[in-house]
Every structure is written in structure tokens, then in C-alpha cells.
Scaffold this motif. Structure first.
Motif, PDB file in Angstrom:
ATOM      1  N   VAL A 118       0.856  -1.191   0.000  1.00 14.84           N
ATOM      2  CA  VAL A 118       0.000   0.000   0.000  1.00 14.84           C
ATOM      3  C   VAL A 118       0.890   1.237   0.000  1.00 14.84           C
ATOM      4  O   VAL A 118       1.819   1.350   0.812  1.00 14.84           O
ATOM      5  CB  VAL A 118      -0.933   0.023   1.230  1.00 14.84           C
ATOM      6  CG1 VAL A 118      -1.573   1.399   1.389  1.00 14.84           C
ATOM      7  CG2 VAL A 118      -2.016  -1.038   1.094  1.00 14.84           C
ATOM      8  N   SER A 119       0.588   2.161  -0.929  1.00 10.80           N
ATOM      9  CA  SER A 119       1.264   3.462  -0.976  1.00 10.80           C
ATOM     10  C   SER A 119       0.233   4.547  -0.705  1.00 10.80           C
ATOM     11  O   SER A 119      -0.812   4.596  -1.361  1.00 10.80           O
ATOM     12  CB  SER A 119       1.901   3.695  -2.352  1.00 10.80           C
ATOM     13  OG  SER A 119       2.911   2.743  -2.604  1.00 10.80           O
ATOM     14  N   LEU A 120       0.526   5.402   0.250  1.00 13.89           N
ATOM     15  CA  LEU A 120      -0.365   6.493   0.636  1.00 13.89           C
ATOM     16  C   LEU A 120       0.338   7.803   0.312  1.00 13.89           C
ATOM     17  O   LEU A 120       1.363   8.133   0.928  1.00 13.89           O
ATOM     18  CB  LEU A 120      -0.690   6.406   2.132  1.00 13.89           C
ATOM     19  CG  LEU A 120      -1.270   5.057   2.600  1.00 13.89           C
ATOM     20  CD1 LEU A 120      -1.418   5.037   4.117  1.00 13.89           C
ATOM     21  CD2 LEU A 120      -2.604   4.782   1.924  1.00 13.89           C
ATOM     22  N   VAL A 121      -0.199   8.546  -0.673  1.00 18.01           N
ATOM     23  CA  VAL A 121       0.515   9.705  -1.201  1.00 18.01           C
ATOM     24  C   VAL A 121      -0.367  10.950  -1.122  1.00 18.01           C
ATOM     25  O   VAL A 121      -1.485  10.975  -1.661  1.00 18.01           O
ATOM     26  CB  VAL A 121       0.946   9.465  -2.665  1.00 18.01           C
ATOM     27  CG1 VAL A 121       1.732  10.669  -3.190  1.00 18.01           C
ATOM     28  CG2 VAL A 121       1.776   8.187  -2.776  1.00 18.01           C
ATOM     29  N   TRP A 122       0.157  11.982  -0.461  1.00 18.70           N
ATOM     30  CA  TRP A 122      -0.479  13.299  -0.419  1.00 18.70           C
ATOM     31  C   TRP A 122       0.227  14.235  -1.390  1.00 18.70           C
ATOM     32  O   TRP A 122       1.437  14.105  -1.631  1.00 18.70           O
ATOM     33  CB  TRP A 122      -0.381  13.898   0.989  1.00 18.70           C
ATOM     34  CG  TRP A 122      -1.368  13.375   1.985  1.00 18.70           C
ATOM     35  CD1 TRP A 122      -2.521  13.971   2.381  1.00 18.70           C
ATOM     36  CD2 TRP A 122      -1.267  12.154   2.732  1.00 18.70           C
ATOM     37  NE1 TRP A 122      -3.164  13.199   3.323  1.00 18.70           N
ATOM     38  CE2 TRP A 122      -2.416  12.076   3.565  1.00 18.70           C
ATOM     39  CE3 TRP A 122      -0.345  11.118   2.775  1.00 18.70           C
ATOM     40  CZ2 TRP A 122      -2.640  11.015   4.430  1.00 18.70           C
ATOM     41  CZ3 TRP A 122      -0.565  10.058   3.636  1.00 18.70           C
ATOM     42  CH2 TRP A 122      -1.707  10.009   4.446  1.00 18.70           C
ATOM     43  N   VAL A 169      -6.982  11.252   9.020  1.00 17.45           N
ATOM     44  CA  VAL A 169      -7.114  10.522   7.760  1.00 17.45           C
ATOM     45  C   VAL A 169      -6.133   9.362   7.716  1.00 17.45           C
ATOM     46  O   VAL A 169      -6.494   8.231   7.379  1.00 17.45           O
ATOM     47  CB  VAL A 169      -6.892  11.469   6.561  1.00 17.45           C
ATOM     48  CG1 VAL A 169      -6.713  10.668   5.276  1.00 17.45           C
ATOM     49  CG2 VAL A 169      -8.074  12.426   6.423  1.00 17.45           C
ATOM     50  N   LEU A 170      -4.858   9.602   8.055  1.00 24.99           N
ATOM     51  CA  LEU A 170      -3.879   8.515   8.054  1.00 24.99           C
ATOM     52  C   LEU A 170      -4.255   7.450   9.077  1.00 24.99           C
ATOM     53  O   LEU A 170      -4.082   6.254   8.834  1.00 24.99           O
ATOM     54  CB  LEU A 170      -2.475   9.060   8.344  1.00 24.99           C
ATOM     55  CG  LEU A 170      -1.350   8.024   8.316  1.00 24.99           C
ATOM     56  CD1 LEU A 170      -1.313   7.262   7.006  1.00 24.99           C
ATOM     57  CD2 LEU A 170       0.010   8.683   8.578  1.00 24.99           C
ATOM     58  N   ASP A 171      -4.824   7.885  10.190  1.00 22.99           N
ATOM     59  CA  ASP A 171      -5.266   6.919  11.200  1.00 22.99           C
ATOM     60  C   ASP A 171      -6.356   6.016  10.628  1.00 22.99           C
ATOM     61  O   ASP A 171      -6.382   4.809  10.889  1.00 22.99           O
ATOM     62  CB  ASP A 171      -5.782   7.675  12.430  1.00 22.99           C
ATOM     63  CG  ASP A 171      -5.999   6.762  13.620  1.00 22.99           C
ATOM     64  OD1 ASP A 171      -5.218   5.797  13.773  1.00 22.99           O
ATOM     65  OD2 ASP A 171      -6.952   6.991  14.386  1.00 22.99           O
ATOM     66  N   GLY A 172      -7.240   6.579   9.800  1.00 21.31           N
ATOM     67  CA  GLY A 172      -8.340   5.796   9.235  1.00 21.31           C
ATOM     68  C   GLY A 172      -7.935   4.935   8.055  1.00 21.31           C
ATOM     69  O   GLY A 172      -8.711   4.093   7.605  1.00 21.31           O
ATOM     70  N   HIS A 230       4.298   2.438   1.962  1.00 22.36           N
ATOM     71  CA  HIS A 230       4.933   3.651   1.442  1.00 22.36           C
ATOM     72  C   HIS A 230       4.056   4.835   1.829  1.00 22.36           C
ATOM     73  O   HIS A 230       2.878   4.881   1.489  1.00 22.36           O
ATOM     74  CB  HIS A 230       5.062   3.534  -0.084  1.00 22.36           C
ATOM     75  CG  HIS A 230       5.594   4.765  -0.740  1.00 22.36           C
ATOM     76  ND1 HIS A 230       6.902   4.883  -1.157  1.00 22.36           N
ATOM     77  CD2 HIS A 230       5.001   5.942  -1.082  1.00 22.36           C
ATOM     78  CE1 HIS A 230       7.088   6.067  -1.714  1.00 22.36           C
ATOM     79  NE2 HIS A 230       5.944   6.730  -1.688  1.00 22.36           N
ATOM     80  N   ILE A 231       4.628   5.808   2.538  1.00 27.63           N
ATOM     81  CA  ILE A 231       3.902   7.016   2.925  1.00 27.63           C
ATOM     82  C   ILE A 231       4.687   8.210   2.400  1.00 27.63           C
ATOM     83  O   ILE A 231       5.880   8.351   2.686  1.00 27.63           O
ATOM     84  CB  ILE A 231       3.726   7.118   4.453  1.00 27.63           C
ATOM     85  CG1 ILE A 231       2.901   5.925   4.964  1.00 27.63           C
ATOM     86  CG2 ILE A 231       3.055   8.424   4.831  1.00 27.63           C
ATOM     87  CD1 ILE A 231       2.737   5.900   6.478  1.00 27.63           C
ATOM     88  N   LEU A 258       8.601   9.192   3.025  1.00 26.38           N
ATOM     89  CA  LEU A 258       9.161  10.245   2.183  1.00 26.38           C
ATOM     90  C   LEU A 258       8.457  11.574   2.424  1.00 26.38           C
ATOM     91  O   LEU A 258       7.217  11.639   2.405  1.00 26.38           O
ATOM     92  CB  LEU A 258       9.022   9.876   0.698  1.00 26.38           C
ATOM     93  CG  LEU A 258      10.078   8.970   0.066  1.00 26.38           C
ATOM     94  CD1 LEU A 258      10.181   7.630   0.771  1.00 26.38           C
ATOM     95  CD2 LEU A 258       9.772   8.761  -1.404  1.00 26.38           C
ATOM     96  N   PHE A 259       9.245  12.596   2.693  1.00 27.72           N
ATOM     97  CA  PHE A 259       8.750  13.976   2.796  1.00 27.72           C
ATOM     98  C   PHE A 259       7.602  14.107   3.802  1.00 27.72           C
ATOM     99  O   PHE A 259       6.641  14.833   3.564  1.00 27.72           O
ATOM    100  CB  PHE A 259       8.316  14.497   1.420  1.00 27.72           C
ATOM    101  CG  PHE A 259       9.420  14.409   0.404  1.00 27.72           C
ATOM    102  CD1 PHE A 259      10.523  15.238   0.492  1.00 27.72           C
ATOM    103  CD2 PHE A 259       9.358  13.470  -0.616  1.00 27.72           C
ATOM    104  CE1 PHE A 259      11.553  15.139  -0.427  1.00 27.72           C
ATOM    105  CE2 PHE A 259      10.382  13.369  -1.535  1.00 27.72           C
ATOM    106  CZ  PHE A 259      11.486  14.206  -1.447  1.00 27.72           C
ATOM    107  N   CYS A 260       7.726  13.414   4.908  1.00 28.58           N
ATOM    108  CA  CYS A 260       6.816  13.638   6.043  1.00 28.58           C
ATOM    109  C   CYS A 260       7.502  14.714   6.888  1.00 28.58           C
ATOM    110  O   CYS A 260       8.080  14.435   7.957  1.00 28.58           O
ATOM    111  CB  CYS A 260       6.596  12.344   6.814  1.00 28.58           C
ATOM    112  SG  CYS A 260       6.001  10.980   5.788  1.00 28.58           S
TER     113      CYS A 260
END
Length: 1003
Positions: free
Chosen positions: A602-606, A621-624, A635-636, A662-664
Motif C-alpha cells: 500500500v502506498s499512501l501519497v499526499w 485521515v492517516l489513522d483511518g 509507502h507514505i 518520504l517527505f513527512c
């Protein structure tokens, strides 16, 4: 239409009447092939003709002579491998070993073949013991007689060539054998892994193929007999190519060796070299019948699935999921009760692996499985499919039957060898391309006429998909990965039978058709790296059969929101982009990631925003978006929260093997990732708020990061300290570390397991100095920057294990005083863009060095006296873009092991020394854009091992080496491969020049 239906009904009624007339009835198909003579083997072997099995024999003998059976009086050792590998021969070698003969009171050999009837086998065992046929006909009497003979005696029984897969039959025979003395053994040989797993009580021995040297020795003995190979040197090189066709299979090597023993002319050998296995005379070729035996034992649907694999080229890496998709699209997979057809396909794949039709099976950490087919099995598949499948190859013209079903082309060149025949084909079911082809768009007119086409796979320079694709009503599999299409036409949604749509790496793709929700049979939609795609079609959630969706771009409006994923049972990998559009915790939970147990990645990208535009509920949102605990890869990217959610802090994803953060940029602390037992790869980049790596990162386990093998830290602008914890073991398996642009970090911890270190730009002097303590390194790559500092003196003086060193971008070094002379194990040295470097002092002591590559060292003018003298192991020397390099390479005569010499863009180089004659091992010589090089040495003719010469953009040499008429032609005429190309080349020119150079085949 009514008329057509009536005709079909009439035909069915006629078939039904014939069924009654001939008393036909339903039943299981007996797949046993009666006209194939049953194979017979014996224990007798000629050991003088066996090569390459010594180690395997000793391994098995050691097992037999060791009392491995502590609780049972019978141990079973299975030897498994494909047909022709020599399983029987290995068993014969073991059986006849003097130590084995002394160890066992009784040795018994039985050839089982496909007739696993207990009464026959018991009788055969008794006959092997007595030397006479068993007169008893009843099973009970036979078993009692057998037990009388075995009771209390230590015996060895070889059951050769076993095909039986039924437990009850094996259990019945095994019961009769459980009466021998402790240490009694059974050796089983089989082509089927399932059989080996069923019967063996000890670890299974998987037979390996012979090495190239072993294969050549075996072939040479057969082909040349008592004659010396030296007397047939013209045929030797051809023979080695013929041996490669055999892929290390002894049966094939012996068969072709025997065939060649009767052929003395070069033309005959070349014919065999260029022929396919099935083109050789059947009487002289025992290869295909041996392999065909395995094929004939397959059920019909497995035969179809195996034979279809010939659409891929030899040595192609086959992906299990792709194979299953193709089998499904062609209708090869039968229904099996309530089982999902994809699961049935998985069983078929496993069955072909167990039966040795697939080899080199590998599974990555995400569960993706790949394999290969042995070349001879590929030949068998092609032989079976010769009337149904045609494969086009670069540079070859073929006649194509208009009735072929499957067409594949493997070329990656720009020219496809189309013939008029291909446009007569009207019955295609599959069209598969395995390489990228710019001219593949010329295939489209043909494909669009194939109304029965089920599989279409083409990767070409096509920019637009014609609307007429709607005519391919039966299409089930469409792969346009890597094409340049911008929009997939709306007519695509009328392909209602389509199950698989692959658009991966279509970097120009802007839009998918709005009506995709109508494609109800779609199970797979591949959108990996479709960077230009900005939104998804509306109401994707209606595709209830969709199991694989690699990308979903979250929208704001109804029908485009993240809740479209709620009811989809997705598997594999999923990337969620534009998560800025997820409004709150409830919306995030509606994606139901936690319920998707088959998602492995799973990749989560903002979308990256400035601090004032970060969504208010980003942390909720990330918690959910908590994934299922089965997840392997997370991947975040671009997360704007200041802390990570509880499911990361509490490590609820215990099965993770790879994490990328990345870039958090607002997160000051990392989760306690050191507690993850299976984590192998960790990538952390652009986390500007993190200042320390310490306890909160390691967690409270006794061993932190117990499985981590690779760690990358990139762009950690404010990372100041990497702390260690006394009394706790950290990174026990870390082997690879990359540190890029961490300007505030001053020291690296000592990690005893660390083997590879990459450091790039922006790192400070104290951090670089800490490399002195990392003496376990075997590979070090250092990339400087324009403001690069000077490397400390004797930096590497204690790195006795270093085998590979690359230094790039060192702008302030006239010489290297880093302790090169102490690197006694160094095998590869690359110096790149060290603009001020003037001398290579210290290199002369690198006696283990095998490869030296010097590139863009603008100030380097020559090799110092005797610098080449000590390089007694050097095989590869490449000098590239050293514009002041003007030496005539004096001292090169000392490089007697050199095999590959390449000089590129050294414009001041004028000549080569006559001492080049001493390079007796040189095989490949390249001169590229050396405009000042005026002539070749007179002694070029002494380079008898030289096989390839390339002269590119060297105008003086081009003129002097002109074929037959050039002044230097006589010096090089003996070289088998000579390539001379005019023109001007520079690394500063456009990519087109590079493209031209790539077309040349360097050695």
C-alpha cells in the motif's frame, strides 16, 4: 439470428443421437498413453562416461552411511529433477559404490515407471533379491515372503522412475518394507516434486544441470571419441555452441555428441547448431521422446497450459500471475467446483512446477512468483505447438500458416519482418510481444481484423487507440504497457469480455474512459507509474469483479471519492494518490483498507503543500487508512501531520518487510520500527524535522532491527545524531547503507555486518572520517559535490576486506592519499569526475585488482612509471573522457592478464606502444572518439586471442584500417570481428548519438 440458433440446435441434437447410437457415456478421461514403450532401467552403470556428479554422489553416500533413522527402521531419500538430468545415473553410481555395497547386507533395484501396482512391485523386489521370478500370485503371500527376506537385515532399495502420486498405494508398499534392520534405506528417483514430497522422510535432493565445463567434457568425449580436440579446432567453437543448446542436460548432451561423432564436415556441424531440436533425425535423437514422456502424463488442461508457454522466448522470466491471466483468457483453465478460476490456475502452475516443467522458481517478499522454462522443455512446447503458434524474431523471415492461433514476436529492433502471409491470418487467439518496438503500430491493422482475438499484448510507439477496437468482442486480455497513448477511447468500455487491462508505465496517459463502470468482467487494471493521470473514471466501485487495481486517484465529488474502494476485494499492490481530498476519519475508514487482507503493498501519497495549506484532518485521515496486518510493504509520501498514527506507533503491521517514509516533513520522531521482526528494507527521505535516531527509533526489544538488510537516509537536513544504545544489539544483519545529503550528521555507528556504503553530496568532514571505523566494508561508493571537501589521509588504510571502490566528484584531489596501497583485496576501482586528479600513485600495489575504470579525470595525463607493473590480475581497463591523457601507455606490457581494453574520448592520445604485443590474453579492444590516435602498433598481429576490435569516430584509424586497402589493414585482418564506424561522437552531444552507439555490440 433465429436461423443460426436453429442450426446450432440441429447440430446438438445430431450429436446427442450419435451418442446414444454408439453407446457413449460420461466418465473420467484416461490420460495414460498406451503406445509409449515403458522405460526400463537397471543398476548397471559405466562410470567412465559420467561427468559432474561426483559431489552429488558423495552427498548421498554420506547420508546412506550415516545412521539418520533414530526412531524408524526405514528412511526414504528422494532424488527429483526433470527428464534427462541423470537421476537414474546418479542412483546407479550410489548403488554401485564400494562403501555402499559393504554397508548394506542387501541391495535391491526396481524400475517402477508408471505401473505402481503393489503386487507387481513386491514381486519385482523379491525377484531382484532371489534372481528368479516370484511364483506367488497372491499379494498376501508375496508380502509375507518379502518380509521373511528383509526382516532384521539392513537393505538398500532403489525405486527408480516413480510416477505414482497416490498416498494409499505408497503406504501399502511401505508397510511391507518396515521390517528391515535399523539404517535400511530407500532411494526414490522421480520427475515430480509432489511424489518426492509424499515419499521422502529426509530432505529432497534436487538434481542440478551440468556446468558449461562439465557439459563440454561430456560432449567432447562423445563427439570426438579418441581423436584430439586440437585436431578438430575448427569444429570446437561450433561444438561449444551446440552444447549450449542442451542447457546442461546430460541426455541431450550425449545424444547430440553421438550424433556429431559421425559428422566431420563443418557444414554438418553448422546445420546442427542452427537447427531446432525437433529438426534432428528422430532415430538419432533420444531427447524429445524422453521429455515427451513427462508431457504425456499430464491431464489435458495441463498440456494446454504448458504448451502455450512457448509464446515466450527462451530464458524469459515468466510471471505466475501473468501466465494465469493468459491461460484464463484462452479458456485453458477448467472450472473446479466452487473454487475461483484464478485459484485453479495457481494449482495448475504449482502442478507444472512439481512436475519439473518450470524451474528457477522465485518468490519475492510481496509474494510475486516468477520462473523459467528449461530450453529443451521450451523446444518441446514449440514442437507441440508448431501448427498453432508462430514466433517472429529479429532478422528472420518465416512462413506463417494462415491457420495459426497464437503469434508472438520477441524482437526489440525497429524493423519487424512482416511477410504477406501474416495478413492472411484470420484465426488469431493471441498476439504477444515481449519487447518494446517502435514500429509495432504497424501491427494494429492486422489485430483489428482478428475478430476471435482473446489476448492482445503489444508494446510499441502507438499514440492513439483506434475506436475500431470495439470490434474485438472476444478480447479478454489487453496489455498496452509502455505505449504513448494519451486517452483510452470510450469505445474500450464496449469490450464487455475484457478481464485484464494493463496500462502500466503509460507516462503520457491523461484520461481513462468515463464508462469503465460498465466493464463488469474486469478483474485487473494496471496503472503503475501513470504519472500524467489526474483522475479516475466515475463509480469504479461498481466493478465488483475487480481484484487488482494498482492506482486510485482520490477525487472530491461523489463517484470519485475514496469510498469507491469500500466493496472491492483488492489484492496485490494499491497506490492511493491525492489523499488531500479525503475529508475526515470516517471517509478514510470507508476505503476499508483494514478489511483487504490480500493487499500486500500500500502506498499512501499526499500532494505536497506549504504549511498553510495542510488539510486540517490529515492525522485522522492517516489513522483511518490503517491497512490489514498481512501488509508486507508500506509507502507514505507527503504526509503533513506532526506525528504518526497509533497503528504505526503500536506496530500493528507486524509482517512488514519494506517501509518508505518520504517527505513527512513535520514529523519530529519516527515510530519504533526496530521492533519489526521481518523488516528488511527501510527508506527515509526528506524528513527535515527529525534530529535524532535513538531509543524511540529502535524500540525496547533486546535486538533492534533483527532482519534489516538495507537502510537509506536521504535529504535529512537536520539530522544531527545517530545514537547507539549500550547493552543492546542493533542492526545485526544490516549489509547496505546509503547516506545522501545529511549535512548535520557527524558520525556513523559501527555496524559489524555492514558490507556496502554509499555516501553522496552534502555530507560533512566528520561524518566522512567515521568511515575509518567501518572496516567490514566490501563495497564503498563516494559521490562528492562541487564544494566537496578533501578525503582524510589514510581513510581506508584498515579496510582489508574492501573489494569494490568508486570515487566520484572529488574536485580537490591531485592525488589519492587515502590508503589505496593497503587495499589488498580490491578487485574493482572506478574514478569518475575527479577533475584535479593528476596521478594514480598507490594503484600499483593493488595486486588483486581486476577492473580499473577512469572517467572524466580531466587533469590526468599519464600513468606514472611502473604504475601498471603491480596490476598482475587486471582484466578490464577503461579510460573515458580524460582529455589530457597523452601517454602512449608505456608499461602496458605488464598487463598480461588484460582481456578488455577500452579507450574513449582521449583526444591527446597519439599512439600505442609496440609492447602491446605482450597482451596475449586480450580479447576485446575498443577505440571510441580518439581523434589524435594516428596508427596502430606493428605488433597487433601478435594478439592472437583478440576476437573483437571496435574503431568508432577515429578518423585517422578509420582511413588506415580500411578493409584490404588501408595501411594498417594487414595488422588487424586476423581479428574475427572488426567494426569500423565513421562520424563524430562526444558525451556532450545529444541522446541520439548515444542511441547510435548503443546499437553497436560491445564485447
Amino acid at each position: 439470428m433465429a436461423h443460426k440458433l436453429k442450426n446450432v440446435r440441429d447440430k446438438l441434437e445430431a450429436i446427442s443421437m450419435e451418442r446414444s447410437k454408439f453407446h457413449l457415456r460420461e466418465g473420467e478421461i484416461n490420460t495414460e498413453v498406451l503406445d509409449i514403450e515403458r522405460r526400463q532401467t537397471s543398476s548397471i552403470v559405466n562410470e567412465s562416461e559420467i561427468y559432474g556428479r561426483g559431489e552429488e554422489k558423495e552427498k548421498i553416500v554420506e547420508v546412506l552411511l550415516t545412521d539418520v533413522s533414530n526412531q524408524d527402521n526405514l528412511s526414504i531419500y528422494a532424488v527429483w529433477g526433470m527428464g534427462g538430468l541423470g537421476k537414474t545415473t546418479l542412483a546407479q553410481l550410489v548403488y554401485n559404490d564400494v562403501r555402499v555395497e559393504r554397508h548394506f547386507e542387501m541391495r535391491i533395484w526396481v524400475c517402477v515407471s508408471d505401473d505402481f501396482h503393489i503386487r507387481r512391485l513386491v514381486g519385482a523386489i523379491i525377484e531382484s533379491i532371489d534372481g528368479n521370478a516370484c511364483s506367488l500370485s497372491e499379494l498376501d503371500s508375496q508380502q509375507q515372503r518379502l518380509q521373511e527376506k528383509l526382516r532384521g537385515r539392513r537393505f538398500l532399495l532403489v525405486l527408480d522412475d516413480v510416477w505414482n502420486e497416490y498416498h494409499d498405494k505408497w503406504d501399502g508398499l511401505k508397510a511391507a518394507l518396515r521390517c528391515g534392520a535399523k539404517g535400511s534405506m530407500v532411494i526414490v528417483t522421480t520427475r515430480i516434486e509432489k511424489v518426492a514430497l509424499m515419499m521422502a522422510t529426509l530432505p529432497i535432493h534436487h538434481m542440478r544441470c551440468l556446468s558449461e565445463d562439465e557439459s563440454w567434457t561430456l560432449f567432447k568425449g562423445r563427439a570426438f571419441g579418441m581423436g584430439r580436440v586440437e585436431e578438430n579446432s575448427e569444429l570446437e567453437s561450433i561444438g561449444k555452441e551446440i552444447v549450449k543448446k542442451c542447457g546442461g542436460i546430460p541426455l541431450a548432451i550425449k545424444a547430440l555428441g553421438s550424433l556429431m561423432s559421425l559428422k566431420n564436415r563443418k557444414s554438418e556441424w553448422l546445420f546442427v547448431k542452427e537447427s531446432e531440436i525437433w529438426d534432428l533425425l528422430e532415430g538419432e535423437n533420444a531427447i524429445l521422446p524422453a521429455l515427451r514422456l513427462s508431457y504425456h502424463h499430464l491431464p489435458p488442461h495441463l498440456k494446454q497450459c504448458f504448451a502455450y508457454c512457448c509464446v515466450f522466448p527462451k530464458d524469459h522470466k515468466l510471471e505466475m500471475d501473468t501466465l494465469i491471466q493468459l491461460w484464463l483468457a484462452n479458456g485453458f483453465i477448467p472450472s473446479k467446483g466452487l473454487l475461483n478460476l484464478h485459484d485453479v490456475g495457481h494449482d495448475i502452475f504449482n502442478e507444472l512446477v512439481w512436475r519439473s516443467f518450470f524451474q528457477d522458481v522465485k518468490e519475492d517478499v510481496l509474494g510475486n512468483i516468477t520462473c523459467k522454462m528449461h530450453d529443451l522443455l521450451h523446444d518441446l512446447a514449440q514442437f507441440i505447438m508448431m501448427l498453432e503458434c508462430s514466433t517472429l524474431e529479429s532478422g528472420k523471415e518465416m512462413k506463417i500458416s494462415k491457420r495459426i492461433r497464437h503469434l508472438s514476436f520477441t524482437m526489440s529492433s525497429e524493423v519487424i519482418p512482416w511477410t504477406k502471409d501474416i495478413y492472411k491470418v484470420q484465426s488469431l487467439r493471441s498476439c504477444i510481444q515481449t519487447g518494446y518496438n517502435r514500429q509495432g503500430k504497424s501491427l494494429l491493422p492486422l489485430l483489428l481484423k482478428q475478430k476471435y482475438l482473446r489476448v492482445c499484448n503489444f508494446r510499441c510507439d502507438v499514440k492513439e487507440v483506434p475506436r475500431s477496437i470495439i470490434n474485438l468482442k472476444h478480447l479478454r486480455y489487453l496489455d498496452m504497457s509502455g505505449s504513448r497513448i494519451k486517452i483510452l477511447p470510450e469505445s474500450t468500455t464496449c469490450l464487455l469480455n475484457l478481464e485484464v487491462l494493463k496500462l502500466d508505465y503509460c507516462s503520457n496517459l491523461l484520461e481513462l474512459p468515463n464508462g469503465m463502470k460498465h466493464m463488469k468482467n474486469l478483474t485487473y487494471l494496471g496503472l503503475t507509474d501513470c504519472y500524467s493521470l489526474t483522475h479516475m473514471p466515475k463509480e469504479m466501485g461498481e466493478l465488483i469483479c475487480l481484484h487488482s487495481l494498482s492506482l486510485f486517484i482520490v477525487g472530491k465529488d461523489d463517484g470519485y471519492q475514496i469510498n469507491e474502494l469500500k466493496g472491492l476485494n483488492l489484492q496485490g499492490a494499491l497506490c492511493l494518490k491525492e489523499l488531500n481530498n479525503v475529508r475526515n476519519l470516517m471517509d478514510a475508514k470507508n476505503a476499508n483498507l483494514i478489511g483487504k487482507e490480500n493487499l500486500h503493498s500500500v502506498s499512501l501519497v499526499w500532494r505536497r503543500e506549504d504549511e498553510n495549506n495542510i488539510p486540517a484532518h490529515v492525522e485522522a485521515v492517516l489513522d483511518g487508512l490503517q491497512p490489514h496486518s498481512n501488509l508486507k510493504k508500506l509507502h507514505i509520501e507527503g504526509y503533513g501531520g506532526s506525528k504518526f498514527p497509533t497503528w504505526m506507533e503500536d506496530l500493528l503491521l507486524q509482517n512488514l518487510v519494506e517501509i518508505s517514509l518520504l517527505f513527512c516533513e513535520r514529523c519530529e520522531h519516527l515510530p519504533p520500527l526496530g521492533k519489526l521482526s521481518f523488516l528488511k528494507d527501510l527508506f527515509i527521505s526528506g524528513m527535515a524535522a527529525v534530529k535524532y535516531l535513538g531509543n524511540e527509533f529502535y524500540g525496547d526489544s533486546v535486538i533492534s532491527f533483527p532482519s534489516l538488510e538495507r537502510l537509506e537516509l536521504w535529504g535529512m537536513d537536520n539530522l544531527e545524531e545517530w545514537r547507539t544504545v549500550h547493552g543492546r544489539e542493533i542492526f545485526p544483519r544490516l549489509s547496505s547503507l546509503d547516506i545522501y545529503y545529511c549535512p548535520e550528521l557527524v558520525e556513523l555507528p559501527v555496524i559489524p555486518s555492514l558490507a556496502s556504503l554509499d555516501m553522496k553530496g552534502g555530507n560533512n568532514a566528520m561524518l566522512i572520517r567515521s568511515v575509518m571505523n567501518l572496516t567490514s566494508l566490501s563495497s564503498l561508493r563516494f559521490f562528492g559535490s562541487q564544494d566537496s571537501i578533501v578525503l582524510p589521509d589514510n581513510l581506508l588504510q584498515n579496510h582489508k576486506m574492501l573489494t569494490s571502490l568508486q570515487l566520484a566528484g572529488l574536485h580537490n584531489h591531485k592525488s589519492l592519499r587515502i590508503g589505496l596501497e593497503n587495499l589488498s583485496a580490491l578487485k574493482s576501482l572506478k574514478l569518475d569526475s575527479c577533475y584535479d586528479l593528476e596521478t594514480l600513485l598507490g594503484v600499483q600495489n593493488l595486486r588483486s585488482l581486476e577492473s580499473l575504470h577512469i572517467k572524466a579525470c580531466k587533469s590526468l595525463m599519464f600513468f606514472p612509471n611502473n604504475v601498471l607493473l603491480g596490476l598482475s590480475s587486471l582484466r578490464i581497463l577503461r579510460i573515458h573522457d580524460c582529455e589530457k591523457f597523452c601517454t602512449s601507455l608505456e608499461g602496458i606490457q605488464y598487463l598480461t592478464t588484460l582481456e578488455d581494453l577500452q579507450i574513449m574520448e582521449c583526444h591527446e592520445l597519439i599512439s600505442l606502444p609496440e609492447s602491446i604485443q605482450h597482451l596475449t590474453a586480450l580479447r576485446c579492444l575498443n577505440f571510441i572518439n580518439c581523434r589524435g590516435l594516428s596508427s596502430l602498433p606493428k605488433q597487433m598481429g601478435s594478439l592472437t586471442s583478440l576476437k573483437s576490435l571496435l574503431i568508432y569516430c577515429c578518423p585517422n584509424l578509420e582511413r588506415r584500417c580500411k578493409k584490404h586497402s588501408g595501411e594498417d589493414w594487414h595488422k588487424i585482418a586476423h581479428i574475427p570481428s572488426i567494426r569500423i564506424h565513421p562520424g563524430y561522437f562526444s558525451t556532450r552531444q545529444s541522446r541520439d548519438s548515444w542511441g547510435m552507439l548503443r546499437k553497436l555490440k560491445f564485447c
